[in-house]
Enzyme design. Structure first.
Site, PDB file in Angstrom:
ATOM      1  NE  ARG A   1     -34.595  -1.200 -14.262  1.00  0.00           N
ATOM      2  CZ  ARG A   1     -35.668  -1.508 -13.938  1.00  0.00           C
ATOM      3  NH1 ARG A   1     -36.108  -1.041 -12.834  1.00  0.00           N
ATOM      4  NH2 ARG A   1     -36.631  -2.064 -14.805  1.00  0.00           N
TER       5      ARG A   1
ATOM      6  CE  LYS B   1     -33.119 -10.026  -9.566  1.00  0.00           C
ATOM      7  NZ  LYS B   1     -33.288  -9.136  -8.637  1.00  0.00           N
TER       8      LYS B   1
ATOM      9  CE  LYS C   1     -28.477 -11.455 -17.248  1.00  0.00           C
ATOM     10  NZ  LYS C   1     -27.425 -10.789 -17.048  1.00  0.00           N
TER      11      LYS C   1
ATOM     12  CG  ASP D   1      -2.130  -1.018   1.091  1.00  0.00           C
ATOM     13  OD1 ASP D   1      -1.902  -2.010  -0.053  1.00  0.00           O
ATOM     14  OD2 ASP D   1      -2.799  -0.984   2.020  1.00  0.00           O
TER      15      ASP D   1
ATOM     16  CB  ILE E   1     -35.003 -10.243 -15.323  1.00  0.00           C
ATOM     17  CG1 ILE E   1     -33.878  -9.503 -14.367  1.00  0.00           C
ATOM     18  CG2 ILE E   1     -34.431 -10.828 -16.738  1.00  0.00           C
ATOM     19  CD1 ILE E   1     -32.579 -10.575 -14.207  1.00  0.00           C
TER      20      ILE E   1
ATOM     21  CD  GLU F   1       7.269   1.250  -2.205  1.00  0.00           C
ATOM     22  OE1 GLU F   1       7.590   1.820  -3.071  1.00  0.00           O
ATOM     23  OE2 GLU F   1       7.768   1.432  -1.247  1.00  0.00           O
TER      24      GLU F   1
ATOM     25  CE  LYS G   1     -36.786 -12.015  -6.309  1.00  0.00           C
ATOM     26  NZ  LYS G   1     -36.565 -10.972  -5.615  1.00  0.00           N
TER      27      LYS G   1
ATOM     28  CD  GLU H   1     -27.893  -4.998  -8.853  1.00  0.00           C
ATOM     29  OE1 GLU H   1     -28.064  -4.658 -10.144  1.00  0.00           O
ATOM     30  OE2 GLU H   1     -28.584  -4.921  -8.076  1.00  0.00           O
TER      31      GLU H   1
ATOM     32  CG  ASP I   1      -0.685   5.085   0.150  1.00  0.00           C
ATOM     33  OD1 ASP I   1      -1.682   4.828  -0.701  1.00  0.00           O
ATOM     34  OD2 ASP I   1      -0.851   4.756   1.161  1.00  0.00           O
TER      35      ASP I   1
HETATM   36  S1  IVH Z   1     -29.860  -8.497 -16.004  1.00  0.00           S
HETATM   37  C1  IVH Z   1     -32.692  -7.223 -19.223  1.00  0.00           C
HETATM   38  N1  IVH Z   1     -28.211  -9.671 -14.388  1.00  0.00           N
HETATM   39  O1  IVH Z   1     -31.724  -7.436 -10.767  1.00  0.00           O
HETATM   40  C2  IVH Z   1     -31.837  -7.946 -18.238  1.00  0.00           C
HETATM   41  N2  IVH Z   1     -29.762  -8.146 -13.402  1.00  0.00           N
HETATM   42  O2  IVH Z   1     -34.852  -6.786 -12.541  1.00  0.00           O
HETATM   43  C3  IVH Z   1     -31.509  -6.853 -17.159  1.00  0.00           C
HETATM   44  N3  IVH Z   1     -29.620  -7.758 -11.021  1.00  0.00           N
HETATM   45  O3  IVH Z   1     -32.493  -4.056 -12.316  1.00  0.00           O
HETATM   46  C4  IVH Z   1     -30.816  -7.154 -16.047  1.00  0.00           C
HETATM   47  N4  IVH Z   1     -27.885  -9.154 -10.713  1.00  0.00           N
HETATM   48  O4  IVH Z   1     -30.582  -4.344 -10.769  1.00  0.00           O
HETATM   49  C5  IVH Z   1     -29.176  -8.924 -14.421  1.00  0.00           C
HETATM   50  N5  IVH Z   1     -26.757 -10.844 -12.916  1.00  0.00           N
HETATM   51  C6  IVH Z   1     -27.568  -9.927 -13.144  1.00  0.00           C
HETATM   52  C7  IVH Z   1     -28.161  -9.233 -12.012  1.00  0.00           C
HETATM   53  C8  IVH Z   1     -29.279  -8.354 -12.182  1.00  0.00           C
HETATM   54  C9  IVH Z   1     -28.831  -8.476 -10.175  1.00  0.00           C
HETATM   55  C10 IVH Z   1     -30.670  -6.816 -10.825  1.00  0.00           C
HETATM   56  C11 IVH Z   1     -30.725  -5.522 -11.580  1.00  0.00           C
HETATM   57  C12 IVH Z   1     -31.983  -5.708 -12.364  1.00  0.00           C
HETATM   58  C13 IVH Z   1     -32.751  -6.511 -11.487  1.00  0.00           C
HETATM   59  C14 IVH Z   1     -33.808  -7.161 -12.583  1.00  0.00           C
END
Ligand code: IVH
Length: 692
Positions: A144, A123, A307, A35, A85, A37, A331, A180, A39
């Site tokens: 957002r 997530k 995805k 650290d 999503i 260095e 979830k 995020e 700095d």
């Molecule tokens: S993708 C079109 N990936 O969850 C897809 N979202 O409603 C756009 N989030 O607003 C989001 N981890 O704040 C995506 N690995 C992830 C995520 C993620 C958290 C949050 C994000 C978004 C909400 C989805």
């Protein structure tokens, strides 16, 4: 004075080095530079920029906290809307299968057709931001908002060390990276600790944050960049906004997975758990693997995201209303829920600690139904200002005891007369009625009932029976549990009223064991004052303090009646110990327990108070070495100390006598060299008997 060109060259090189090391440190978690260095390099760049202000570019590592305090946030229209999503509410594996089935149907895949490839991500539980880079330099960060219009939070986002101010490697003319912003749990705890200190110091406008998400959101929407910088945020990249086409110089990625690799190459953290999966079965496996890891992650997640990997397939799947058909959030049971406080009770732990506990309307949180949540202690309960009738946030993460995180603001804002009374800790133990005391500098109240208190009974009995106390062999935790639960022992003296018939009648108790225990109880009656005193389990009275007390006062009654001042005269007894003793013997029922134990036949030899006993060896220093013929070293030491001598560990010019036994080694040599008197055990006993 450095010339302009030299300065520019050096600043560029320093910037490059600093960016690389910050990335190694903050993103890859693999620092190469101490650290100090780092700095030094940082300060050198600051100095150069002070001398040549034109070198101070917006993407300079020195410019993370630069701006002024804002009046408000400007609105930003997203070039590409920020969608959300679909959330799969079925938290069982069925949720993953249902998503895969929908995707297959939309794509018109036959049942025996190929598996769909997915990317599985976490997530993250923070807030989404859009980061716009032009020619590789961060020019704007926005929240957002409603998906179309967000707020310009560039200033506070620039303080996030994990977000590059300039992309590494080749950058397209325009790219928007989405991801995020979140706060790690350890950063959150440390921040709240600082907040609590500020509040304690009287800073009225400060508050404690209820969870990392709220703390992160508060930091991002902070108008003062200096304050934002003091609230450590982290970042994960997972999506794309506007981007130059490959023809215009943008990257040519065909899959979500490729994009994630590109983000990583540009210097962003992407989730380490990110994984490709084929078909529903692998989605389910990912969901389950992460469920097991969830509590060990350094940050909160509320699920995983699946995805469709191929961007071509994503285009074919398209959107329903504002949600893509190619992604879903799967979830986990929420770790926080809202519920109502039905009452506040005080529980007494096995060590006498009093804990305020909120009784709750049953709520499903963290995978179980919760009806009790801890408020930790009086200060916490008052700080959170939890009242009966309030709606509160309850948290249960992993196997941790559920806790009340805080009161919902709307609930807290109700007029005082509509809310229950402010919590105060009772001054008496709710279980046994003994005084409950909070010692200075401690957060907890404790019941002073000790052995008398049912809540502490099992623990007290086990302590009493321990080897270094009354040494009652065969009285282990299972048996104590059984005896207390069957109400056969209420206080310690009851132990000595247990007869063979009662014991032999217990479940899983053989006659032989019952007989042995009766014998052990009988044998324990003949004890010593230090063992007895230690066995009482008085807070802060360990084995050696008990010995010191016994030696100093000689008799139990003298200890029980000693004032705090008198107690303070004892070796190693400080105010905490003195107070604890006094409190214990001030409780009438504790004295009664002592009397009853004596009445049961417990006895020990009492001695003369040491203060009045002659101290013929006061001022003399002895050292003991080798093996003595009859006395152990500890016994010899004990006897010498009782006579007022000091017993040291090594020979020096200040040593008056070396007591040497068989196989005396270097200490003897040293004594002879220094001309210290050397005596044997016989002479020692003679000195102890008749003085010098
Ligand atoms: S993708 C079109 N990936 O969850 C897809 N979202 O409603 C756009 N989030 O607003 C989001 N981890 O704040 C995506 N690995 C992830 C995520 C993620 C958290 C949050 C994000 C978004 C909400 C989805």
């Amino acid at each position: 004075m450095t010339t302009r060109e030299d300065a520019a060259r050096e600043a560029a090189a320093l910037g490059e080095q600093l960016r690389r090391h910050a990335h190694l440190y903050y993103v890859l978690d693999a620092p190469e530079l101490p650290d100090a260095e780092y700095d030094k390099l940082f300060q050198r760049l600051q100095a150069l920029e002070a001398e040549h202000p034109e070198l101070r570019t917006p993407d300079s590592p020195t410019q993370r906290v630069g701006g002024k305090v804002l009046e408000g946030f400007a609105k930003v229209r997203h070039k590409v809307p920020m969608l959300s999503i679909r959330t799969e509410t079925d938290i069982t594996p069925g949720g993953a299968s249902a998503f895969d089935a929908r995707v297959r149907k939309e794509l018109g895949l036959a049942e025996d057709g190929p598996q769909v490839e997915y990317v599985c991500e976490l997530k993250f539980d923070g807030l989404a931001v859009n980061l716009r880079y032009e020619q590789g330099v961060l020019v704007q960060a926005a929240t957002r908002g409603d998906g179309e219009i967000g707020e310009d939070v560039t200033q506070s986002i620039r303080t996030v060390q994990q977000i590059p101010l300039r992309l590494h490697g080749d950058a397209p003319p325009v790219v928007e990276v989405r991801g995020e912003v979140y706060m790690r749990r350890d950063d959150f705890e440390a921040l709240n600790e600082r907040q609590r200190e500020k509040i304690a110091a009287g800073q009225k406008n400060e508050k404690v944050f209820v969870n990392p998400r709220n703390a992160a959101a508060g930091a991002v929407r902070q108008l003062d960049p200096a304050i934002a910088a003091s609230r450590p945020l982290s970042f994960f990249a997972y999506g794309l906004g506007e981007v130059s086409s490959p023809e215009q110089g943008g990257p040519d990625c065909a899959t979500q997975f490729d994009w994630l690799q590109q983000f990583h190459a540009w210097g962003f953290p992407i989730g380490a758990q990110t994984q490709r999966a084929r078909g529903a079965i692998e989605l389910i496996a990912f969901h389950e693997t992460i469920a097991r890891q969830r509590d060990a992650l350094p940050y909160d997640i509320d699920g995983v995201v699946y995805k469709v990997d191929s961007l071509e397939l994503q285009r074919r799947l398209g959107f329903v209303s504002r949600e893509p058909r190619w992604a879903v959030a799967h979830k986990y049971p929420a770790q926080e829920q809202l519920t109502e406080v039905l009452g506040i009770e005080v529980q007494v732990g096995r060590t006498g600690k009093l804990t305020p506990v909120a009784k709750l309307a049953p709520v499903f949180v963290g995978g179980v139904t919760v009806t009790n949540a801890t408020l930790h202690n009086e200060d916490e309960a008052r700080r959170k200002d939890v009242r009966v009738g309030d709606t509160v946030i309850v948290r249960r993460a992993g196997d941790v005891i559920p806790e009340v995180v805080g009161v919902l603001p709307e609930s807290a804002a109700r007029p005082a007369e509509q809310r229950g009374p402010v919590f105060t800790m009772p001054r008496r133990c709710p279980v046994c009625g003994s005084d409950a005391l909070r010692e200075e500098g401690e957060v907890d109240y404790r019941c002073t009932g000790g052995l008398f208190c049912a809540a502490q009974r099992k623990e007290a009995i086990l302590h009493f029976a321990a080897r270094r106390a009354l040494d009652i062999e065969g009285l282990g935790d299972k048996l104590v549990e059984q005896l207390v639960d069957a109400n056969l022992i209420r206080t310690l003296p009851d132990l000595y009223k247990l007869g063979f018939t009662t014991l032999a009648g217990l479940d899983r108790m053989a006659d032989k064991s019952a007989k042995n225990l009766v014998d052990a109880l009988e044998a324990s009656k003949k004890t010593t004052l230090p063992r007895f005193l230690f066995g009482l389990g008085i807070r802060h009275i360990g084995e050696s303090t008990a010995k010191d007390l016994a030696k100093h006062f000689g008799k139990l009654d003298a200890i029980m009646d000693a004032t705090e001042e008198q107690l303070l005269e004892v070796n190693d007894v400080g105010p905490v110990v003195a107070k604890s003793l006094r409190t214990f013997f001030d409780q009438a029922h504790n004295r009664e327990v002592v009397e009853q134990l004596r009445a049961c036949g417990l006895s020990w030899e009492e001695g003369e108070p040491a203060a009045r006993a002659p101290k013929p060896l006061a001022g003399k220093t002895f050292v003991i070495t080798g093996t003595l013929p009859t006395l152990s070293r500890d016994e010899a030491k004990d006897k010498l100390e009782t006579a007022g001598a000091k017993v040291a560990g090594s020979v020096s010019k200040k040593t008056d006598y070396l007591v040497a036994g068989a196989e005396a080694g270097s200490k003897l040599d040293k004594a002879l060299e220094l001309g210290v008197a050397v005596i044997d055990e016989a002479r020692l006993l003679e000195i102890l008997e008749n003085g010098l």
